[in-house]
Design a protein around this motif. Sequence first.
Motif, short mmCIF file in Angstrom:
data_model
loop_
_atom_site.label_atom_id
_atom_site.label_comp_id
_atom_site.label_asym_id
_atom_site.label_seq_id
_atom_site.Cartn_x
_atom_site.Cartn_y
_atom_site.Cartn_z
N GLY A 199 75.39 46.92 53.09
CA GLY A 199 76.62 47.15 53.35
C GLY A 199 77.53 46.08 53.93
N ALA A 200 78.82 46.00 53.79
CA ALA A 200 79.53 44.87 54.43
C ALA A 200 79.20 44.70 55.79
CB ALA A 200 81.15 45.33 54.00
N ASP A 201 79.17 45.71 56.52
CA ASP A 201 78.89 45.59 58.04
C ASP A 201 77.56 45.72 58.39
OD1 ASP A 201 81.78 45.09 58.76
OD2 ASP A 201 81.81 47.45 58.41
N ASN A 202 76.65 45.70 57.34
CA ASN A 202 75.00 45.72 57.79
C ASN A 202 74.66 44.29 57.72
OD1 ASN A 202 72.33 45.84 57.61
ND2 ASN A 202 72.20 47.28 55.99
N THR A 203 74.92 43.87 59.02
CA THR A 203 74.61 42.29 59.36
C THR A 203 73.24 41.91 59.39
OG1 THR A 203 75.03 42.42 61.69
CG2 THR A 203 76.84 42.02 59.96
N THR A 204 72.28 42.83 59.58
CA THR A 204 70.95 42.53 59.93
C THR A 204 69.69 42.47 58.70
OG1 THR A 204 70.52 44.78 60.53
CG2 THR A 204 71.58 43.32 62.22
N GLY A 205 70.32 42.92 57.63
CA GLY A 205 69.16 42.94 56.62
C GLY A 205 68.55 44.43 56.68
N TYR A 206 68.90 45.30 57.36
CA TYR A 206 68.49 46.76 57.64
C TYR A 206 68.41 47.47 56.22
CZ TYR A 206 67.96 51.65 58.80
OH TYR A 206 67.57 52.96 58.57
N SER A 207 67.31 48.15 55.95
CA SER A 207 67.19 48.84 54.62
C SER A 207 66.32 49.85 54.82
CB SER A 207 66.72 47.88 53.57
OG SER A 207 66.67 48.78 52.34
N ASP A 208 66.64 51.29 54.50
CA ASP A 208 66.02 52.29 54.49
C ASP A 208 66.18 53.24 53.27
OD1 ASP A 208 65.42 55.45 55.27
OD2 ASP A 208 64.12 54.35 56.63
N ALA A 209 65.26 53.41 52.41
CA ALA A 209 65.78 54.33 51.04
C ALA A 209 66.09 55.63 51.58
CB ALA A 209 64.36 54.18 50.43
N ALA A 210 65.53 56.41 52.45
CA ALA A 210 65.98 57.83 52.49
C ALA A 210 67.55 57.80 52.93
CB ALA A 210 65.08 58.50 53.71
N VAL A 211 67.83 56.80 53.81
CA VAL A 211 69.10 56.75 54.52
C VAL A 211 69.81 56.45 53.46
CG1 VAL A 211 70.84 55.35 55.85
CG2 VAL A 211 68.35 56.23 56.88
N ASP A 212 69.61 55.50 52.47
CA ASP A 212 70.58 55.21 51.21
C ASP A 212 70.65 56.47 50.53
OD1 ASP A 212 70.56 52.53 52.12
OD2 ASP A 212 69.23 51.78 50.56
N SER A 213 69.79 57.02 50.14
CA SER A 213 69.96 58.20 49.12
C SER A 213 70.77 59.25 49.74
CB SER A 213 68.63 58.69 49.17
OG SER A 213 68.56 59.89 48.31
N ALA A 214 70.81 59.67 50.93
CA ALA A 214 71.49 60.62 51.67
C ALA A 214 73.17 60.15 51.64
CB ALA A 214 71.17 60.85 52.94
N LEU A 215 73.25 58.89 51.96
CA LEU A 215 74.65 58.29 52.01
C LEU A 215 75.19 58.56 50.70
CD1 LEU A 215 74.27 55.29 54.47
CD2 LEU A 215 75.43 57.45 55.06
N ASP A 216 74.48 58.26 49.83
CA ASP A 216 74.84 58.03 48.31
C ASP A 216 75.36 59.59 47.91
OD1 ASP A 216 74.56 55.34 48.16
OD2 ASP A 216 72.78 55.37 47.12
N THR A 217 74.47 60.49 48.31
CA THR A 217 74.76 61.76 48.16
C THR A 217 75.96 62.10 48.70
OG1 THR A 217 72.41 62.40 47.85
CG2 THR A 217 73.94 64.27 48.14
N ALA A 218 76.34 62.02 49.89
CA ALA A 218 77.32 62.21 50.65
C ALA A 218 78.88 61.61 50.05
CB ALA A 218 77.27 61.77 52.00
N HIS A 219 78.43 60.35 49.47
CA HIS A 219 79.45 59.49 48.89
C HIS A 219 80.09 60.19 47.58
CE1 HIS A 219 81.88 55.99 48.39
NE2 HIS A 219 81.34 55.62 47.38
N ARG A 220 79.17 60.70 46.92
CA ARG A 220 79.88 61.44 45.82
C ARG A 220 79.99 63.04 45.58
NH1 ARG A 220 79.24 58.45 40.65
NH2 ARG A 220 78.76 56.15 41.31
N ALA A 221 79.53 63.43 46.85
CA ALA A 221 79.83 65.04 47.05
C ALA A 221 81.15 65.37 46.84
CB ALA A 221 79.31 65.54 48.18
#
Length: 509
Positions: A419-441
């Motif tokens: 993400g553009a404001d994710n400056t720390t290299g943070y990554s979590d597959a479950a968070v990504d999956s839920a955010l992607d679902t919300a983005h296209r809902a």
Amino acid sequence: MRRLLLPVCLLTAAVAVAACTGEPAPSRAGTVDDNTTMTLADSAEPATLNPVQGFAPEGGSRMYDGLVGYQADRTLRPVLATDLPQPSPDGKSWTVKLHQRVRFSDGSPLTAADIVAEYNAVLDPAGRSPLRPDFDMLAGVTAVDELTVRFDLSFPFPSFPTRLVLGVVPHTALAGPQPPGTGAYSVASWDKGKQLLLGLNKYYYGVPPKVVKVTVAFVPDDATRIQRLQSGAFDGIEVPPSEAVAVAKFDGVKVITEDTADYRAVTLPAGGPVTGDRAVRLALNFAIDRKELIGTALGGKGTPAYTPMPDSLPEFVDPQATYRYDSTAAGRILDQAGWVAGADGVRAKAGVRAAFTVGYPGGDLERRSVAQAFATQLRAIGFDVTAAPDAGAGSAQIVSGGNPFDPDLAVRSVLRTGGADNTTGYSDAAVDSALDTAHRATDPAARATAFRSAQRAYVGDPGLVTLAFVTHTYAVHDNWAGSVPVIEPAVHGPLTWGPWWNLETWTIR
């Protein structure tokens, strides 16, 4: 007129900074003594005034109008559009009709060609617009006729109108640092590093403002801004929450507070020898007493925060996605992960001390207080944290962000991998999956459920210590009237949001 004195430490700092920087005072023509001009101070000078390059991404600008704009209740209203954007039956296109006879401040007419060129510029990778990630659903823009535009999407996106608050500029000025706009004010001059002067836009299609000239001085040091407000150089400033009580005692000054979606958080670099450990990130979130920190560092002006999702979007907030203050639990997590206290009380693991630096911008009293309070609290669990001004890019940082209008804009850029404001290299597959679902809902209930799922996944594997949603605090000379309360985004100040978001309707008392 009697002037109350600043606290000695603050006044001393103000005088010292002013002496060292040699910052010139703005013209007295824009001060409290004048009924038609206003002088305001901003802590940060924008790198650009071009909306395509990221200026005023949530609208609220003095110089630019979007197709739509936010009202005080955070609903959208048509501005350059005649009506709110209308979706097609399949939700994959939106049509917008423009007002006739609107002109930019350079006199050129607003047409569909300007809208098409602007949004294509945002989409063009070569333009490097920081807003491009927020438009991944936009496939193209077409001029149906001279005053009608159609936005075609690659997938249905019900909240697409929230992307149309972007200030509109002429197609002939897309690359300029201060292009013309259609707002009530236009840029008269910009003395980089010192001040920006706004005058009336003579082509403005609305009711001309009573305040005809606005000077915005750029003064990054909090103490200096306060001292110069007290001396009468400024009509209004933002003040650190911890100084609000003292500033409210100045003669002829009133303090305005605004609720916000603006969070303060500590970044935890994923590649750091200490903060890269998931157990450390989790333990730190339990170890912080957020209410105490708000009381000591923010003068009580804020509410506890655990994720970047703001309380102003309650239908998307998961009430269980929180951390209780529990230093015992934090210690247990660290013990189990092998972080053991040494003779000096500081924990270590495999020869690595539980020590790191938290940076904050020099001269920013609020973030300094937050960094110091954070460091102090973590001593209790065996961490040696140093709060330091202008620390390097690899350090943890006190950061801000937040959007009260759309949940996607509030959290996706900071929590999703890459993400553009994710400056720390943070990554979590479950968070990504839920955010992607919300983005296209497309179903509102499914969208809310997905955002709540993202928060639940995040609190089990955090990338930040989100501390508080701060209350923005301003001081304004009380001969001015017109402020209307609004829940503010992180981006705010004399040129965007803040008590002056509706400056064109302000009057002298």
